[in-house]
Every structure is written in structure tokens, then in C-alpha cells.
Design a protein around this motif. Structure first.
Motif, PDB file in Angstrom:
ATOM      1  N   ASP A 160      -1.210  -8.265  -5.057  1.00 50.12           N
ATOM      2  CA  ASP A 160      -0.009  -7.708  -4.885  1.00 50.12           C
ATOM      3  C   ASP A 160       0.601  -6.715  -6.153  1.00 50.12           C
ATOM      4  O   ASP A 160       1.479  -7.646  -7.048  1.00 50.12           O
ATOM      5  CB  ASP A 160       0.860  -8.486  -4.291  1.00 50.12           C
ATOM      6  CG  ASP A 160       2.212  -8.205  -3.625  1.00 50.12           C
ATOM      7  OD1 ASP A 160       2.448  -7.012  -3.909  1.00 50.12           O
ATOM      8  OD2 ASP A 160       2.842  -8.968  -3.117  1.00 50.12           O
ATOM      9  N   ASP A 199       3.341  -5.185  -6.114  1.00 52.17           N
ATOM     10  CA  ASP A 199       4.926  -5.290  -6.188  1.00 52.17           C
ATOM     11  C   ASP A 199       5.221  -6.654  -6.682  1.00 52.17           C
ATOM     12  O   ASP A 199       6.555  -6.798  -6.908  1.00 52.17           O
ATOM     13  CB  ASP A 199       5.528  -5.305  -4.650  1.00 52.17           C
ATOM     14  CG  ASP A 199       5.337  -3.926  -3.931  1.00 52.17           C
ATOM     15  OD1 ASP A 199       5.257  -2.693  -5.055  1.00 52.17           O
ATOM     16  OD2 ASP A 199       5.249  -3.679  -3.117  1.00 52.17           O
ATOM     17  N   CYS A 200       4.640  -7.521  -6.915  1.00 54.87           N
ATOM     18  CA  CYS A 200       4.894  -8.637  -7.669  1.00 54.87           C
ATOM     19  C   CYS A 200       4.592  -8.670  -9.070  1.00 54.87           C
ATOM     20  O   CYS A 200       3.392  -8.437  -9.602  1.00 54.87           O
ATOM     21  CB  CYS A 200       3.901  -9.778  -6.796  1.00 54.87           C
ATOM     22  SG  CYS A 200       4.444 -11.334  -7.753  1.00 54.87           S
ATOM     23  N   CYS A 218       2.309 -11.484 -10.111  1.00 55.20           N
ATOM     24  CA  CYS A 218       0.843 -10.943  -9.808  1.00 55.20           C
ATOM     25  C   CYS A 218       0.264  -9.814 -10.865  1.00 55.20           C
ATOM     26  O   CYS A 218      -0.994  -9.859 -11.269  1.00 55.20           O
ATOM     27  CB  CYS A 218       0.469 -10.296  -8.230  1.00 55.20           C
ATOM     28  SG  CYS A 218       1.085 -11.844  -7.411  1.00 55.20           S
ATOM     29  N   GLU A 238      -1.259  -9.680   1.839  1.00 52.91           N
ATOM     30  CA  GLU A 238       0.048 -10.350   1.326  1.00 52.91           C
ATOM     31  C   GLU A 238      -0.088 -11.978   1.529  1.00 52.91           C
ATOM     32  O   GLU A 238       0.646 -12.513   0.746  1.00 52.91           O
ATOM     33  CB  GLU A 238       0.947 -10.026   2.765  1.00 52.91           C
ATOM     34  CG  GLU A 238       1.746  -8.505   2.646  1.00 52.91           C
ATOM     35  CD  GLU A 238       2.497  -8.129   3.638  1.00 52.91           C
ATOM     36  OE1 GLU A 238       2.757  -8.978   4.642  1.00 52.91           O
ATOM     37  OE2 GLU A 238       3.114  -7.195   3.770  1.00 52.91           O
ATOM     38  N   ARG A 258       6.244 -17.860  -6.694  1.00 50.95           N
ATOM     39  CA  ARG A 258       5.788 -16.902  -7.796  1.00 50.95           C
ATOM     40  C   ARG A 258       7.005 -16.103  -8.537  1.00 50.95           C
ATOM     41  O   ARG A 258       7.106 -15.715  -9.518  1.00 50.95           O
ATOM     42  CB  ARG A 258       4.691 -15.791  -7.428  1.00 50.95           C
ATOM     43  CG  ARG A 258       5.182 -14.924  -6.076  1.00 50.95           C
ATOM     44  CD  ARG A 258       4.003 -14.294  -5.663  1.00 50.95           C
ATOM     45  NE  ARG A 258       4.289 -13.609  -4.307  1.00 50.95           N
ATOM     46  CZ  ARG A 258       3.822 -12.602  -3.871  1.00 50.95           C
ATOM     47  NH1 ARG A 258       2.248 -12.057  -4.399  1.00 50.95           N
ATOM     48  NH2 ARG A 258       4.225 -12.132  -2.739  1.00 50.95           N
ATOM     49  N   HIS A 259       8.244 -16.161  -7.552  1.00 47.13           N
ATOM     50  CA  HIS A 259       9.261 -15.159  -8.025  1.00 47.13           C
ATOM     51  C   HIS A 259       9.985 -16.200  -9.184  1.00 47.13           C
ATOM     52  O   HIS A 259      10.857 -15.671  -9.907  1.00 47.13           O
ATOM     53  CB  HIS A 259      10.176 -15.117  -6.727  1.00 47.13           C
ATOM     54  CG  HIS A 259      10.789 -16.141  -6.055  1.00 47.13           C
ATOM     55  ND1 HIS A 259       9.718 -17.129  -5.230  1.00 47.13           N
ATOM     56  CD2 HIS A 259      11.890 -16.858  -5.966  1.00 47.13           C
ATOM     57  CE1 HIS A 259      10.426 -18.193  -4.628  1.00 47.13           C
ATOM     58  NE2 HIS A 259      11.542 -17.933  -5.352  1.00 47.13           N
ATOM     59  N   GLY A 266       7.905 -13.140 -13.063  1.00 48.09           N
ATOM     60  CA  GLY A 266       8.194 -12.873 -11.425  1.00 48.09           C
ATOM     61  C   GLY A 266       9.768 -12.511 -11.405  1.00 48.09           C
ATOM     62  O   GLY A 266      10.459 -12.494 -12.115  1.00 48.09           O
ATOM     63  N   CYS A 274       9.337 -10.723  -5.571  1.00 50.90           N
ATOM     64  CA  CYS A 274       8.069 -11.412  -5.422  1.00 50.90           C
ATOM     65  C   CYS A 274       8.197 -12.437  -4.019  1.00 50.90           C
ATOM     66  O   CYS A 274       7.158 -12.614  -3.623  1.00 50.90           O
ATOM     67  CB  CYS A 274       7.595 -12.189  -6.565  1.00 50.90           C
ATOM     68  SG  CYS A 274       7.307 -11.167  -8.095  1.00 50.90           S
ATOM     69  N   SER A 275       9.155 -12.737  -3.795  1.00 50.06           N
ATOM     70  CA  SER A 275       9.472 -13.920  -2.876  1.00 50.06           C
ATOM     71  C   SER A 275       9.218 -13.061  -1.430  1.00 50.06           C
ATOM     72  O   SER A 275       9.179 -14.227  -0.310  1.00 50.06           O
ATOM     73  CB  SER A 275      10.692 -14.638  -2.993  1.00 50.06           C
ATOM     74  OG  SER A 275      11.709 -13.974  -3.027  1.00 50.06           O
ATOM     75  N   GLN A 316       6.161  -8.134   2.599  1.00 50.18           N
ATOM     76  CA  GLN A 316       6.107  -6.624   2.163  1.00 50.18           C
ATOM     77  C   GLN A 316       7.089  -5.948   3.160  1.00 50.18           C
ATOM     78  O   GLN A 316       7.569  -4.784   2.885  1.00 50.18           O
ATOM     79  CB  GLN A 316       4.740  -6.092   2.455  1.00 50.18           C
ATOM     80  CG  GLN A 316       4.556  -4.614   2.099  1.00 50.18           C
ATOM     81  CD  GLN A 316       4.996  -4.136   0.932  1.00 50.18           C
ATOM     82  OE1 GLN A 316       4.367  -5.036  -0.011  1.00 50.18           O
ATOM     83  NE2 GLN A 316       5.697  -3.254   0.506  1.00 50.18           N
ATOM     84  N   ARG A 357      10.385  -5.897   1.768  1.00 50.64           N
ATOM     85  CA  ARG A 357      10.413  -5.110   0.659  1.00 50.64           C
ATOM     86  C   ARG A 357      10.610  -3.991   0.770  1.00 50.64           C
ATOM     87  O   ARG A 357      11.362  -2.963   0.193  1.00 50.64           O
ATOM     88  CB  ARG A 357       9.112  -5.292  -0.340  1.00 50.64           C
ATOM     89  CG  ARG A 357       9.388  -6.609  -1.078  1.00 50.64           C
ATOM     90  CD  ARG A 357       8.118  -6.826  -1.982  1.00 50.64           C
ATOM     91  NE  ARG A 357       7.033  -7.634  -1.201  1.00 50.64           N
ATOM     92  CZ  ARG A 357       6.038  -7.837  -1.865  1.00 50.64           C
ATOM     93  NH1 ARG A 357       5.587  -7.110  -2.804  1.00 50.64           N
ATOM     94  NH2 ARG A 357       5.115  -8.757  -1.139  1.00 50.64           N
TER      95      ARG A 357
END
Length: 132
Positions: free
Chosen positions: A8, A10-11, A14, A50, A107-108, A113, A117-118, A121, A124
Motif C-alpha cells: 500500500d 498510501d501508507c 508500508c 487493501e 500501522r497508523h 505511520g 494509514c488507518s 482506500q 482516503r
């Protein structure tokens, strides 16, 4: 086809992990965020990406989560192959999934993070605009 490891993008957590892989783990795989991957060509869905990191082998076989990580490590050879093999052992693999799920859900809160992240998609995209 070149093996591909999909994460991911966007994270931030990650992405930090993917950057570590690219710097330190000598895999033959292409490491790419799912947002920039041709998911159809890889045989993956956005929902799968995701849910967990994905491994697509050269023959098109797929694996997710800690199974994907194990295959990435095995692909890297040397000591990494031992770590990947250990991750595939029955009891370790059984424990790896709950740990992976916990990390994915938190992960956020982990180093690197962010609050984004939380979010799934779709949320987001609503907040920050679609990147596809």
C-alpha cells in the motif's frame, strides 16, 4: 514474468518497509505500490491489496500477508532464505497471521505511520482525492 511484491503506497509505514526491502533485501522481485501496479495483469484486486501485501510469482501464483513476505525473503537467497523458510513453518506461519493482522490494523500508530494509514482506500479517496 518477474516476481512482484505489492504494498500500500498510501501508507507511510508500508512505504518505509518497502524502502527497507529495496535497500537491504536483494530480491529479484519488483517492489511496487498497488496504486501504481497493473492489478489486472497481476491477477489481483484492489480489495486484496487493501487487505494485505501481495506476492505474485513469475508463474502468476499469488500469496498474501506473511506468506507473501516469506516468499519475498526466500527469493532473496542467503540468510534471507532461512528467515523466509522459518516464516513458512507450521507453528510460525500460524502465529504470523494474527501478528500481521494486528500490525495492519495498527500501522497508523507505528513509526512512519500516519492517520491516512488507518483508512480504507475508498475513504482516503474521498478525503484526499483518487490517485488512480
Amino acid at each position: 514474468m518477474t516476481p512482484t511484491f505489492v504494498y500500500d503506497g498510501d501508507c507511510a509505514f508500508c512505504t518505509t518497509c518497502a524502502e527497507f526491502i529495496e535497500r537491504r533485501i536483494p530480491t529479484h522481485a519488483r517492489v511496487i505500490p498497488w496504486q501504481f501496479a497493473d492489478l489486472d495483469a497481476l491477477g489481483l484486486s484492489q480489495e486484496e491489496c487493501e487487505e494485505a501485501v501481495q506476492w505474485v510469482a513469475g508463474d502468476g501464483a499469488t500469496a498474501a500477508g506473511p506468506d507473501a513476505i516469506a516468499l519475498l525473503l526466500r527469493d532473496a537467497g542467503r540468510a534471507w532464505e532461512l528467515a523466509g523458510g522459518a516464516l513458512q513453518l507450521g507453528p510460525v506461519r500460524l502465529a504470523a497471521w494474527p501478528v500481521y493482522r494486528w500490525v495492519a490494523e495498527h500501522r497508523h500508530l507505528l513509526p512512519g505511520g500516519t492517520a491516512a494509514c488507518s483508512l480504507p482506500q475508498a475513504q482516503r479517496d474521498l478525503l484526499f482525492g483518487s490517485q488512480n
